[in-house]
Design a protein around this motif. Structure first.
Motif, mmCIF file in Angstrom:
data_model
loop_
_atom_site.group_PDB
_atom_site.id
_atom_site.type_symbol
_atom_site.label_atom_id
_atom_site.label_comp_id
_atom_site.label_asym_id
_atom_site.label_seq_id
_atom_site.Cartn_x
_atom_site.Cartn_y
_atom_site.Cartn_z
ATOM 1 N N MET A 1 91.604 121.465 46.771
ATOM 2 C CA MET A 1 92.779 120.637 46.502
ATOM 3 C C MET A 1 93.981 121.447 45.996
ATOM 4 O O MET A 1 95.108 121.208 46.449
ATOM 5 N N PRO A 2 93.805 122.407 45.089
ATOM 6 C CA PRO A 2 94.976 123.202 44.690
ATOM 7 C C PRO A 2 95.604 123.954 45.874
ATOM 8 O O PRO A 2 96.834 124.072 45.953
ATOM 9 N N LEU A 3 94.769 124.438 46.793
ATOM 10 C CA LEU A 3 95.282 125.132 47.980
ATOM 11 C C LEU A 3 96.016 124.162 48.897
ATOM 12 O O LEU A 3 97.094 124.470 49.411
ATOM 13 N N TYR A 4 95.408 122.991 49.125
ATOM 14 C CA TYR A 4 96.059 121.981 49.957
ATOM 15 C C TYR A 4 97.417 121.605 49.373
ATOM 16 O O TYR A 4 98.421 121.580 50.078
ATOM 17 N N ARG A 5 97.435 121.302 48.084
ATOM 18 C CA ARG A 5 98.681 120.833 47.456
ATOM 19 C C ARG A 5 99.761 121.909 47.460
ATOM 20 O O ARG A 5 100.934 121.610 47.657
ATOM 21 N N SER A 6 99.377 123.159 47.255
ATOM 22 C CA SER A 6 100.397 124.226 47.246
ATOM 23 C C SER A 6 100.952 124.497 48.642
ATOM 24 O O SER A 6 102.080 124.964 48.777
ATOM 25 N N ALA A 7 100.181 124.201 49.687
ATOM 26 C CA ALA A 7 100.648 124.410 51.056
ATOM 27 C C ALA A 7 101.474 123.247 51.587
ATOM 28 O O ALA A 7 102.238 123.412 52.541
ATOM 29 N N ALA A 8 101.341 122.067 50.972
ATOM 30 C CA ALA A 8 101.914 120.830 51.539
ATOM 31 C C ALA A 8 103.341 120.576 51.083
ATOM 32 O O ALA A 8 103.705 120.831 49.945
ATOM 33 N N ASP A 9 104.111 119.999 52.009
ATOM 34 C CA ASP A 9 105.443 119.474 51.693
ATOM 35 C C ASP A 9 105.357 117.991 51.347
ATOM 36 O O ASP A 9 106.156 117.488 50.569
ATOM 37 N N ILE A 10 104.407 117.310 51.961
ATOM 38 C CA ILE A 10 104.240 115.862 51.811
ATOM 39 C C ILE A 10 102.743 115.585 51.686
ATOM 40 O O ILE A 10 101.942 116.228 52.341
ATOM 41 N N VAL A 11 102.387 114.595 50.858
ATOM 42 C CA VAL A 11 100.993 114.166 50.728
ATOM 43 C C VAL A 11 100.917 112.694 51.140
ATOM 44 O O VAL A 11 101.699 111.877 50.676
ATOM 45 N N VAL A 12 99.955 112.388 52.030
ATOM 46 C CA VAL A 12 99.772 111.018 52.504
ATOM 47 C C VAL A 12 98.309 110.644 52.313
ATOM 48 O O VAL A 12 97.416 111.342 52.803
ATOM 49 N N ASP A 13 98.064 109.527 51.627
ATOM 50 C CA ASP A 13 96.706 109.005 51.450
ATOM 51 C C ASP A 13 96.341 108.176 52.666
ATOM 52 O O ASP A 13 97.014 107.212 52.988
ATOM 53 N N THR A 14 95.277 108.591 53.360
ATOM 54 C CA THR A 14 94.859 107.879 54.562
ATOM 55 C C THR A 14 93.711 106.945 54.296
ATOM 56 O O THR A 14 93.112 106.408 55.210
#
Length: 150
Positions: free
Chosen positions: A137-150
């Protein structure tokens, strides 16, 4: 202004492939799935690659495939572990909007527990989801511009 790529990242079962195909259809932009590119490149299914090459070998192939993705506009869905390697994140972020797709661990379990994807940890499927999500999750969040809950 040049058109940008849309890159979908996240754990298995968060909808990267389904949403990627739908976005491609809606926008008319081309669609690439890195897992499909890996299978096309090697002529093997992902479980076979893990069996013969191990996770490290799979990650080498994945990085090679990501490096060959065109930089123009399009929709790209990645494998759940693509963010493990900083070089992949750097290549995927170039000229891109990176969208992290997330889901509750129970929802992920319901979506993936019948798939043939190899275990990464040897833990039970539910425990593996929890562990890998907490690690990535820290890697995902640092790479992302936008977060979407599916």
């Amino acid at each position: 202004m040049a058109k940008r790529r849309i890159v979908l990242i996240g754990y298995r079962g968060t909808g990267k492939s389904s949403i990627g195909r739908a976005l491609s259809k809606k926008t008319g932009l081309g669609y690439l799935d890195t897992d499909q590119l890996i299978e096309d490149t090697t002529g093997k299914k992902i479980p076979q690659i893990f069996e013969s090459e191990g996770e490290a070998g799979f990650r080498d192939i994945e990085q090679h495939v990501i490096a060959r993705i065109p930089s123009g506009a399009g929709i790209i869905s990645t494998g759940g572990g693509a963010v493990i390697r900083p070089a992949n994140v750097q290549m995927l972020r170039m000229n891109s909007i990176v969208i992290l797709l997330t889901s509750d661990p129970d929802v992920i379990y319901q979506r993936i527990h019948r798939t043939d994807r190899p275990s990464l940890t040897g833990l039970s499927p539910r425990e593996e989801i929890e562990q890998i999500l907490s690690e990535r999750m820290p890697l995902y969040r640092s790479a992302a511009d936008i977060v979407v809950d599916t």
